[in-house]
Write a protein that holds these residues in place. Structure first.
Motif, PDB file in Angstrom:
ATOM      1  N   CYS A 210       1.595  -1.078   0.090  1.00 51.18           N
ATOM      2  CA  CYS A 210      -0.364   0.091  -0.117  1.00 51.18           C
ATOM      3  C   CYS A 210       0.877   1.210   0.114  1.00 51.18           C
ATOM      4  O   CYS A 210       1.261   1.558   0.921  1.00 51.18           O
ATOM      5  CB  CYS A 210      -0.814   0.120   1.160  1.00 51.18           C
ATOM      6  N   ALA A 211       1.191   1.644  -0.710  1.00 47.85           N
ATOM      7  CA  ALA A 211       2.068   2.982  -1.332  1.00 47.85           C
ATOM      8  C   ALA A 211       1.745   4.350  -0.150  1.00 47.85           C
ATOM      9  O   ALA A 211       2.747   4.178   0.792  1.00 47.85           O
ATOM     10  CB  ALA A 211       2.302   3.703  -2.708  1.00 47.85           C
ATOM     11  N   LEU A 212       0.641   4.291  -0.201  1.00 53.54           N
ATOM     12  CA  LEU A 212       0.212   5.694   0.686  1.00 53.54           C
ATOM     13  C   LEU A 212       0.438   5.421   1.739  1.00 53.54           C
ATOM     14  O   LEU A 212       1.137   6.140   2.897  1.00 53.54           O
ATOM     15  CB  LEU A 212      -1.466   5.677   0.938  1.00 53.54           C
ATOM     16  N   CYS A 213       0.859   3.965   2.593  1.00 55.71           N
ATOM     17  CA  CYS A 213       0.453   3.526   4.195  1.00 55.71           C
ATOM     18  C   CYS A 213       2.097   3.288   4.290  1.00 55.71           C
ATOM     19  O   CYS A 213       2.775   3.560   4.949  1.00 55.71           O
ATOM     20  CB  CYS A 213       0.038   2.470   4.465  1.00 55.71           C
ATOM     21  N   ASP A 214       2.858   2.922   3.743  1.00 57.23           N
ATOM     22  CA  ASP A 214       4.314   2.039   3.967  1.00 57.23           C
ATOM     23  C   ASP A 214       5.247   2.628   3.796  1.00 57.23           C
ATOM     24  O   ASP A 214       6.054   3.093   4.199  1.00 57.23           O
ATOM     25  CB  ASP A 214       4.601   1.386   2.640  1.00 57.23           C
ATOM     26  N   GLU A 215       4.902   4.002   3.058  1.00 53.43           N
ATOM     27  CA  GLU A 215       6.273   4.978   2.944  1.00 53.43           C
ATOM     28  C   GLU A 215       6.260   5.842   4.620  1.00 53.43           C
ATOM     29  O   GLU A 215       7.012   6.096   4.937  1.00 53.43           O
ATOM     30  CB  GLU A 215       5.626   5.814   1.799  1.00 53.43           C
ATOM     31  N   LYS A 216       4.805   5.848   4.735  1.00 55.24           N
ATOM     32  CA  LYS A 216       5.166   6.647   6.164  1.00 55.24           C
ATOM     33  C   LYS A 216       5.176   5.745   7.140  1.00 55.24           C
ATOM     34  O   LYS A 216       5.842   5.744   8.275  1.00 55.24           O
ATOM     35  CB  LYS A 216       3.497   7.062   6.708  1.00 55.24           C
ATOM     36  N   PHE A 217       4.389   4.591   7.044  1.00 58.80           N
ATOM     37  CA  PHE A 217       4.296   3.975   8.608  1.00 58.80           C
ATOM     38  C   PHE A 217       5.416   2.537   8.701  1.00 58.80           C
ATOM     39  O   PHE A 217       6.296   2.868   9.504  1.00 58.80           O
ATOM     40  CB  PHE A 217       2.886   2.431   7.902  1.00 58.80           C
ATOM     41  N   PHE A 218       5.441   2.142   8.101  1.00 61.48           N
ATOM     42  CA  PHE A 218       6.788   1.270   8.014  1.00 61.48           C
ATOM     43  C   PHE A 218       8.209   1.827   8.539  1.00 61.48           C
ATOM     44  O   PHE A 218       9.412   1.519   9.118  1.00 61.48           O
ATOM     45  CB  PHE A 218       7.210   0.050   7.108  1.00 61.48           C
ATOM     46  N   SER A 219       8.656   2.592   8.213  1.00 59.29           N
ATOM     47  CA  SER A 219       9.857   3.217   8.188  1.00 59.29           C
ATOM     48  C   SER A 219      10.087   4.294   9.471  1.00 59.29           C
ATOM     49  O   SER A 219      11.302   3.988   9.801  1.00 59.29           O
ATOM     50  CB  SER A 219      10.815   4.337   7.006  1.00 59.29           C
ATOM     51  N   GLU A 220       8.951   4.346   9.985  1.00 58.62           N
ATOM     52  CA  GLU A 220       8.468   5.049  11.046  1.00 58.62           C
ATOM     53  C   GLU A 220       9.057   4.600  12.085  1.00 58.62           C
ATOM     54  O   GLU A 220       9.679   4.660  12.753  1.00 58.62           O
ATOM     55  CB  GLU A 220       6.799   6.127  11.023  1.00 58.62           C
ATOM     56  N   LEU A 221       8.297   3.557  11.887  1.00 56.59           N
ATOM     57  CA  LEU A 221       7.842   1.673  13.048  1.00 56.59           C
ATOM     58  C   LEU A 221       9.416   1.342  12.791  1.00 56.59           C
ATOM     59  O   LEU A 221       9.883   1.498  14.128  1.00 56.59           O
ATOM     60  CB  LEU A 221       7.095   1.349  12.689  1.00 56.59           C
ATOM     61  N   ALA A 222      10.314   1.666  11.772  1.00 59.75           N
ATOM     62  CA  ALA A 222      11.725   0.897  12.169  1.00 59.75           C
ATOM     63  C   ALA A 222      12.489   2.147  12.743  1.00 59.75           C
ATOM     64  O   ALA A 222      13.124   1.650  14.061  1.00 59.75           O
ATOM     65  CB  ALA A 222      11.887   0.907  10.444  1.00 59.75           C
ATOM     66  N   ARG A 223      12.013   2.888  12.694  1.00 62.93           N
ATOM     67  CA  ARG A 223      13.180   3.902  13.671  1.00 62.93           C
ATOM     68  C   ARG A 223      12.560   3.935  14.867  1.00 62.93           C
ATOM     69  O   ARG A 223      13.606   3.941  16.005  1.00 62.93           O
ATOM     70  CB  ARG A 223      12.541   5.606  12.660  1.00 62.93           C
ATOM     71  N   GLU A 224      11.061   4.143  15.541  1.00 63.69           N
ATOM     72  CA  GLU A 224      10.869   4.286  16.840  1.00 63.69           C
ATOM     73  C   GLU A 224      11.389   3.458  17.319  1.00 63.69           C
ATOM     74  O   GLU A 224      11.235   3.124  18.592  1.00 63.69           O
ATOM     75  CB  GLU A 224       9.172   4.591  16.564  1.00 63.69           C
ATOM     76  N   ALA A 225      11.140   2.224  16.728  1.00 61.59           N
ATOM     77  CA  ALA A 225      11.754   1.028  17.905  1.00 61.59           C
ATOM     78  C   ALA A 225      12.951   0.903  17.373  1.00 61.59           C
ATOM     79  O   ALA A 225      13.340  -0.117  18.423  1.00 61.59           O
ATOM     80  CB  ALA A 225      11.306  -0.341  16.910  1.00 61.59           C
ATOM     81  N   SER A 226      13.951   1.229  16.269  1.00 61.24           N
ATOM     82  CA  SER A 226      15.654   0.900  17.419  1.00 61.24           C
ATOM     83  C   SER A 226      15.553   2.377  17.833  1.00 61.24           C
ATOM     84  O   SER A 226      16.435   2.428  19.071  1.00 61.24           O
ATOM     85  CB  SER A 226      15.695   1.155  15.937  1.00 61.24           C
ATOM     86  N   GLU A 227      15.047   3.353  18.141  1.00 59.47           N
ATOM     87  CA  GLU A 227      14.738   4.563  18.998  1.00 59.47           C
ATOM     88  C   GLU A 227      15.021   3.692  20.981  1.00 59.47           C
ATOM     89  O   GLU A 227      15.507   3.179  21.334  1.00 59.47           O
ATOM     90  CB  GLU A 227      14.122   5.916  19.148  1.00 59.47           C
ATOM     91  N   VAL A 228      13.893   3.049  20.844  1.00 61.57           N
ATOM     92  CA  VAL A 228      13.625   2.755  21.933  1.00 61.57           C
ATOM     93  C   VAL A 228      14.631   1.428  22.341  1.00 61.57           C
ATOM     94  O   VAL A 228      14.357   1.304  23.806  1.00 61.57           O
ATOM     95  CB  VAL A 228      11.686   1.456  21.908  1.00 61.57           C
ATOM     96  N   ALA A 229      14.857   0.461  21.203  1.00 54.36           N
ATOM     97  CA  ALA A 229      15.590  -0.257  21.437  1.00 54.36           C
ATOM     98  C   ALA A 229      16.694  -0.129  22.350  1.00 54.36           C
ATOM     99  O   ALA A 229      17.933  -0.776  23.067  1.00 54.36           O
ATOM    100  CB  ALA A 229      15.582  -1.600  20.563  1.00 54.36           C
TER     101      ALA A 229
ATOM    102  N   LYS B  54      16.431  -7.742  12.114  1.00 54.48           N
ATOM    103  CA  LYS B  54      17.225  -6.027  12.405  1.00 54.48           C
ATOM    104  C   LYS B  54      17.767  -5.762  13.597  1.00 54.48           C
ATOM    105  O   LYS B  54      17.910  -4.957  13.601  1.00 54.48           O
ATOM    106  CB  LYS B  54      16.234  -5.335  11.151  1.00 54.48           C
ATOM    107  N   ARG B  55      17.123  -7.208  14.833  1.00 51.54           N
ATOM    108  CA  ARG B  55      17.583  -6.808  15.993  1.00 51.54           C
ATOM    109  C   ARG B  55      16.919  -5.398  16.542  1.00 51.54           C
ATOM    110  O   ARG B  55      17.725  -5.045  17.475  1.00 51.54           O
ATOM    111  CB  ARG B  55      19.758  -6.654  15.941  1.00 51.54           C
ATOM    112  N   ILE B  56      16.154  -5.368  16.117  1.00 52.06           N
ATOM    113  CA  ILE B  56      15.288  -4.421  16.624  1.00 52.06           C
ATOM    114  C   ILE B  56      13.678  -4.928  17.488  1.00 52.06           C
ATOM    115  O   ILE B  56      12.333  -4.147  18.397  1.00 52.06           O
ATOM    116  CB  ILE B  56      14.924  -3.010  16.097  1.00 52.06           C
ATOM    117  N   GLU B  57      13.462  -5.939  17.448  1.00 53.79           N
ATOM    118  CA  GLU B  57      12.232  -6.317  17.940  1.00 53.79           C
ATOM    119  C   GLU B  57      12.964  -6.460  19.699  1.00 53.79           C
ATOM    120  O   GLU B  57      13.846  -6.967  20.164  1.00 53.79           O
ATOM    121  CB  GLU B  57      12.349  -7.607  17.731  1.00 53.79           C
ATOM    122  N   LEU B  58      12.150  -6.103  20.882  1.00 50.71           N
ATOM    123  CA  LEU B  58      12.101  -5.734  21.758  1.00 50.71           C
ATOM    124  C   LEU B  58      12.268  -6.750  22.814  1.00 50.71           C
ATOM    125  O   LEU B  58      12.918  -6.700  23.745  1.00 50.71           O
ATOM    126  CB  LEU B  58      11.092  -4.335  22.211  1.00 50.71           C
TER     127      LEU B  58
END
Ligand SMILES: [Zn+2]
Ligand SMILES: [Zn+2]
Ligand SMILES: [Zn+2]
Length: 371
Positions: free
Chosen positions: A104-123, A205-209
């Motif tokens: 889903c072009a609309l969601c994926d662009e904002k969704f997964f990159s953002e989530l990956a960034r947040e998860a790695s910051e939390v980790a 990617k080693r960001i699974e909390l």
């Protein structure tokens, strides 16, 4: 209470000083992205968007499907020029689009990159804070000194320590649940498995909390604490347990009513309980000596000297040795609980280290002298 509300409440109520420098999963924002999605608008998932805990997932699916059929029906009425076959074809296509939307072009662009960034910051935030907390308490000098310190530090200090650990555990648990929930929502909205795949990717990617070796360290810290005579019993401490009696030694942690993890404490190389354990950055645990032999380095040289190309013996990932975590709390736990085994392994490790050092110097000497 819905998870979204619970999470907002957590962020709101949590000790401000604690969360001040810590990132968290932007659950609300991510949910908004999904809500604005073209695919989900088309099937009007918005209405049952928050019904996370619907006991029957098929119920919603059928509901959505009927709505979709109605929508298609209306469209088709206005389009009288289409042949019945074309309508059937269109119907089929749209329905299959409805059933699954892998991209889903609309969601994926904002969704997964953002989530990956947040998860790695939390980790990152979690591991650095646990490292700091535990560093205070695993001083060199062995378990006696450690226990002595525990017994003699002020009750207030102990409480501060326990409380900080508790905040860290809440922090990682709440964020991990937020990630699970939002990925499930993603899949529900798109009728896809992309969210589920992303979760697997996060692990790679080693960001699974909840797979962080620092979580095992924190768990070991509480088990060590409970095992001491100053250990404080109570609800919170029952979240952690360690079973070393069976053939499969494990540490268990209960994060919530539905999330319970068991961490294996078996080394995949020697197939015994880990000794002097190190976690590679892929999350796999090994005895130091086993990890060193897998990476073809000598024990006294240490894992930092391993080649970047050296692979993890379990998952075959490369570049996992240079940031390996020395699991000191876990080592203390094993030293405490399996005294004889631990002593025997220490003796073996020392003998092996000595042998390796001798061979190494023999080799160096002969290389230097040229024979
Ligand atoms: Zn979408
Ligand atoms: Zn081993
Ligand atoms: Zn691995």
């Amino acid at each position: 209470m819905k998870f979204g509300e619970m999470f907002s409440k957590y962020l709101h109520d949590e000790d401000e000083a604690f969360l001040h420098n810590c990132s968290h999963v932007e659950y609300k924002k991510l949910k908004k992205v999904l809500r604005g999605c073209r695919v989900c608008r088309a099937v009007k998932v918005d209405e049952d968007f928050d019904a996370d805990l619907d006991p029957d997932p098929d119920h919603q699916r059928t509901g959505g499907l009927i709505k979709k059929r109605e929508a298609i029906g209306k469209e088709n009425e206005s389009d009288s020029l289409l042949s019945a076959e074309a309508i059937a074809e269109k119907d089929r296509q749209e329905l299959s689009e409805f059933w699954s939307c892998d991209q889903c072009a609309l969601c994926d662009e904002k969704f997964f990159s953002e989530l990956a960034r947040e998860a790695s910051e939390v980790a990152g935030c979690f591991s650095s804070r646990v490292r700091r907390l535990l560093h205070l308490h695993v001083a060199p000098g062995g378990i006696q000194r450690y226990m002595w310190k525990l017994r003699h530090c002020f009750t207030d200090d102990q409480q501060v320590m326990v409380q900080e650990g508790r905040l860290l555990l809440d922090y990682v648990t709440m964020n991990a649940i937020a990630i699970r929930k939002i990925l499930k929502k993603y899949d529900k909205v798109h009728r896809s498995v992309t969210g589920r795949n992303f979760k697997t990717e996060m692990h790679a990617k080693r960001i699974e909390l909840l797979q962080s070796p620092w979580l095992i360290e924190l768990g070991a810290f509480y088990v060590n604490f409970t095992g001491s005579d100053i250990g404080e019993p109570g609800e919170f401490f029952r979240k952690f347990s360690c079973d070393l009696s069976g053939a499969q030694p494990v540490m268990s942690m209960t994060f919530s009513d539905s999330i319970k993890y068991e961490y294996s404490l078996t080394c995949a190389v020697c197939l015994d309980t880990v000794f002097n354990p190190y976690a590679l950055s892929c999350g796999h645990l090994f005895c130091k000596s086993c990890a060193c032999s897998s990476a073809s380095v000598l024990i006294f040289q240490g894992l930092k000297t391993a080649s970047k190309k050296a692979k993890c013996p379990v998952c075959r990932s490369v570049g996992v040795y240079c940031d390996a975590v020395c699991m000191q709390e876990l080592d203390l736990l094993l030293k405490n609980r399996c005294k004889d085994y631990w002593r025997e392994r220490l003796r073996e490790e020392r003998a092996e280290m000595l042998k390796q050092a001798k061979e190494y110097w023999e080799y160096e000497r002969s290389a230097f002298l040229g024979f």
